[in-house]
Design an enzyme around this catalytic site. Sequence first.
Site, PDB file in Angstrom:
ATOM      1  N   LYS A  54       0.848  -1.206   0.000  1.00 58.34           N
ATOM      2  CA  LYS A  54       0.000   0.000   0.000  1.00 58.34           C
ATOM      3  C   LYS A  54       0.878   1.249   0.000  1.00 58.34           C
ATOM      4  O   LYS A  54       0.588   2.228  -0.690  1.00 58.34           O
ATOM      5  CB  LYS A  54      -0.952  -0.023   1.200  1.00 58.34           C
ATOM      6  CG  LYS A  54      -2.069  -1.050   1.018  1.00 58.34           C
ATOM      7  CD  LYS A  54      -2.861  -1.342   2.271  1.00 58.34           C
ATOM      8  CE  LYS A  54      -3.812  -2.509   2.018  1.00 58.34           C
ATOM      9  NZ  LYS A  54      -4.532  -2.965   3.213  1.00 58.34           N
ATOM     10  N   GLN A  98      -4.646  -1.542   9.404  1.00 56.85           N
ATOM     11  CA  GLN A  98      -4.522  -2.885   8.822  1.00 56.85           C
ATOM     12  C   GLN A  98      -5.089  -3.940   9.774  1.00 56.85           C
ATOM     13  O   GLN A  98      -4.761  -3.965  10.955  1.00 56.85           O
ATOM     14  CB  GLN A  98      -3.041  -3.175   8.514  1.00 56.85           C
ATOM     15  CG  GLN A  98      -2.805  -4.502   7.824  1.00 56.85           C
ATOM     16  CD  GLN A  98      -3.443  -4.578   6.429  1.00 56.85           C
ATOM     17  OE1 GLN A  98      -3.359  -3.648   5.636  1.00 56.85           O
ATOM     18  NE2 GLN A  98      -4.099  -5.692   6.137  1.00 56.85           N
ATOM     19  N   ASP A 121     -11.031   2.595   3.635  1.00 54.32           N
ATOM     20  CA  ASP A 121     -11.293   1.157   3.502  1.00 54.32           C
ATOM     21  C   ASP A 121     -12.783   0.909   3.276  1.00 54.32           C
ATOM     22  O   ASP A 121     -13.172  -0.166   2.825  1.00 54.32           O
ATOM     23  CB  ASP A 121     -10.869   0.419   4.786  1.00 54.32           C
ATOM     24  CG  ASP A 121      -9.556  -0.323   4.609  1.00 54.32           C
ATOM     25  OD1 ASP A 121      -9.196  -0.636   3.457  1.00 54.32           O
ATOM     26  OD2 ASP A 121      -8.902  -0.594   5.633  1.00 54.32           O
TER      27      ASP A 121
END
Length: 287
Positions: A54, A98, A121
């Site tokens: 990422k 995460q 997200d």
Amino acid sequence: MTAKLIDGKAISKALKADVRVATDALVARGARRPGLAVVLVGSDPASSIYVRNKRISCEETGIHSVSHDLPAETSEATLLALIDQLNADPAIDGILVQSPLPKHISEHAVIERIDPSKDVDGFHPYNVGRLATRQPLMRPCTPYGVMIMLEKMGLSVRGKDAVVVGQSNIVGRPMALELLMASATITVCHSKTRDLKAEVGRAEVLVVGTGKPNMIPGSWIREGAIVVDVGINRMPDGKICGDVEFAPAAERAGWITPVPGGVGPMTIAALMKNTLESTLLRQGIAL
Ligand code: NDP
């Protein structure tokens, strides 16, 4: 192989190039560069690889990334305080925490603490609700990536029988909502589904995200179906495989995503697109 390959790697590269053009244009007109905070708690090896990818994608797309690598023993209160700080930081457009988090931290509490407009997200209940009511704001990255990929391939799901295998909050459920929003007729299957083979056999569009390597035999696939394999499974020999038995499925499907090189790179590209969209909203800019 008779199916056409849906090359997520190539499509994601093109999408990231578009994001790069947009971020360069933003900066050229004096606007602020988009900023993404990437929070990693602990050192799970798979998570560390995802987070690294990422961060690399941020560099490729001209997004400023800020890393917060916290030890595994970080308390929930400390993590929530960091999120409060990032919510208030005007240079940050996106906050990514995460998963999985260590057991002593509630994922729900963390997701709900993120400002929904920075929830790149797309996991916050507000954003899931926006998707459910056809007013998407931040769209969950994996299903969003799948929809972008299908659109780029010129594949419409409108009116088609779409079957999603897996009902998790990050893959199956938002995937079903995306497909419904695109006017597919949806069925969601899970571990309690009575006759999975029959459900899969009806699917003109099949999306599988179970985390069970090769669990969908190729012989189950409907002739000509669009097959999207979200699964990422590391096998004992180190190879990565999906949840669909690829070679026999590719003999029956019309289109199919490979693993690796299908949905995985699209998820990251969708994250970059969400971060760009967040900064445009926050800075009140229409590109
Ligand atoms: P979860 O474990 O949270 O969910 C798995 C789902 O699959 C559950 O809904 C479960 O049903 C269902 N399932 C499990 N076994 C069966 C079965 N035998 N028959 C029918 N349904 C079954 O996993 P995730 O959704 O987080 O991830 C799924 C896969 O997608 C993993 O391989 C993961 O690595 C991958 N992934 C890939 C991403 C990408 O970018 N490509 C992003 C995120 C995930 P039930 O609810 O009844 O238990």
